[in-house]
Motif scaffolding. Sequence first.
Motif, short mmCIF file in Angstrom:
data_model
loop_
_atom_site.label_atom_id
_atom_site.label_comp_id
_atom_site.label_asym_id
_atom_site.label_seq_id
_atom_site.Cartn_x
_atom_site.Cartn_y
_atom_site.Cartn_z
N VAL A 176 78.48 12.45 12.31
CA VAL A 176 79.15 11.22 12.51
C VAL A 176 78.10 10.69 13.91
N LEU A 177 77.52 11.36 14.50
CA LEU A 177 76.69 10.82 15.51
C LEU A 177 75.12 10.45 15.04
N GLY A 178 74.82 10.86 13.78
CA GLY A 178 73.77 10.64 13.11
C GLY A 178 72.54 11.31 13.82
N ALA A 179 72.90 12.48 14.28
CA ALA A 179 71.74 13.57 15.09
C ALA A 179 71.56 14.62 13.88
N LYS A 180 70.26 15.23 14.15
CA LYS A 180 69.79 16.13 13.17
C LYS A 180 69.82 17.45 13.63
N GLY A 181 69.90 17.76 15.02
CA GLY A 181 69.95 18.86 15.60
C GLY A 181 71.13 19.29 16.28
N LEU A 182 71.36 20.76 16.26
CA LEU A 182 72.29 21.42 17.52
C LEU A 182 71.36 22.37 18.09
N HIS A 183 71.92 22.05 19.38
CA HIS A 183 71.18 22.97 20.52
C HIS A 183 72.28 23.76 21.34
N PRO A 184 72.65 24.81 20.73
CA PRO A 184 74.01 25.66 21.37
C PRO A 184 73.29 26.60 22.53
N TYR A 185 74.30 27.07 23.34
CA TYR A 185 73.99 28.27 24.19
C TYR A 185 73.95 29.40 23.14
N TYR A 186 73.10 30.00 23.18
CA TYR A 186 72.35 31.08 22.25
C TYR A 186 73.75 32.17 22.11
N ARG A 187 74.47 32.57 23.11
CA ARG A 187 75.54 33.45 22.97
C ARG A 187 76.77 32.82 21.93
N THR A 188 76.72 31.88 21.52
CA THR A 188 77.56 31.27 20.57
C THR A 188 77.02 31.29 19.16
N VAL A 189 75.69 31.72 19.06
CA VAL A 189 74.99 31.74 17.69
C VAL A 189 75.23 32.76 16.90
N THR A 190 75.68 32.91 15.77
CA THR A 190 75.78 34.09 14.61
C THR A 190 74.86 33.55 13.52
N GLU A 191 74.64 34.65 12.83
CA GLU A 191 73.72 34.71 11.52
C GLU A 191 74.59 33.57 10.68
N SER A 192 75.70 33.80 10.50
CA SER A 192 76.54 32.90 9.26
C SER A 192 76.50 31.40 9.97
N PHE A 193 76.49 31.38 11.18
CA PHE A 193 76.29 29.82 11.70
C PHE A 193 75.25 29.25 11.49
N VAL A 194 74.05 29.87 11.64
CA VAL A 194 72.77 29.23 11.27
C VAL A 194 72.51 29.11 9.80
N ARG A 195 73.03 30.01 8.90
CA ARG A 195 73.14 29.59 7.45
C ARG A 195 73.96 28.40 7.16
N ARG A 205 68.52 25.03 17.51
CA ARG A 205 67.59 25.45 18.44
C ARG A 205 68.40 26.06 19.54
N PRO A 206 68.66 27.20 19.70
CA PRO A 206 69.46 27.82 20.80
C PRO A 206 68.74 27.72 22.16
N PHE A 207 69.28 28.01 23.43
CA PHE A 207 68.96 27.88 24.74
C PHE A 207 69.59 29.08 25.40
N THR A 208 69.19 29.50 26.38
CA THR A 208 67.73 29.83 26.84
C THR A 208 67.50 31.23 26.46
N ILE A 209 66.47 31.49 25.72
CA ILE A 209 66.12 32.93 25.13
C ILE A 209 65.22 33.63 25.96
N ASN A 210 65.68 34.51 26.84
CA ASN A 210 64.68 35.29 27.72
C ASN A 210 64.47 36.38 27.50
N SER A 211 65.57 37.40 26.79
CA SER A 211 65.41 38.88 26.93
C SER A 211 64.61 39.24 25.54
#
Length: 240
Positions: A176-195, A205-211
Amino acid sequence: MTKIFAHRGAAGTHPENTMVAFYEAERVGADGVELDVQMTKDGALVVIHDETVDRTTDGTGWVKDFTYRDLQSLHAGYKFTEQYSTCRIPLLEEVLAWISGTSLLLNIELKNGLIVYDRLEEKVIDLVKHYRLEPRVIFSSFNHNSMARCRQLAPTIETALLYMESLYQPWQYVRVLGAKGLHPYYRTVTESFVREAHLHHVRVRPFTINSEEAMNTMFRYEVDAIFTDYPEKAKQIKKA
């Protein structure tokens, strides 16, 4: 192949959002740099994360209440003041002039969620076009109205939506917004979500991955990129 973006430059080891942090990102072989843009009282586009200068400099007050010249007198050494005797808040133009001579990608986060800076989108777009960096730039923001505006003004520049909480079928929202990317907080990201996102041709492209653990997880999920304060460490872990 997951790309590595140096978050606010190499912010884990150098003063965030300063030229030394960006130089370090290039030195260690990051794929790209992420930075934040605010606007001064006299309309200068400056690279700083917070709406105030209190946390990262030796000054106090709102960025919008300073002229660019006043900001120049502040020391932006943040946690690294002893290692770096002089560290200034850079102009966006300073970073663009430098990055145009490199092969780095650039994520520009527009910081207009709290303060509505007049014509911020237009000014940033004009500068990016001046340096002919459109193919290497991604705009992102928590202010999704601003991303819709960027998309209208400059349809050839990629936009991405920053968010903290899990969203329901965000690929539909992205379209709807014509965007191409999602930049989520990394703790919300799962493998099935990425797929699922990739099936809908949406970059993650999740943020902020330090460990190390989080880095390994994100590489395993094959996200498109990570934002990290430690690009050198991320490079080593990815290689391993």
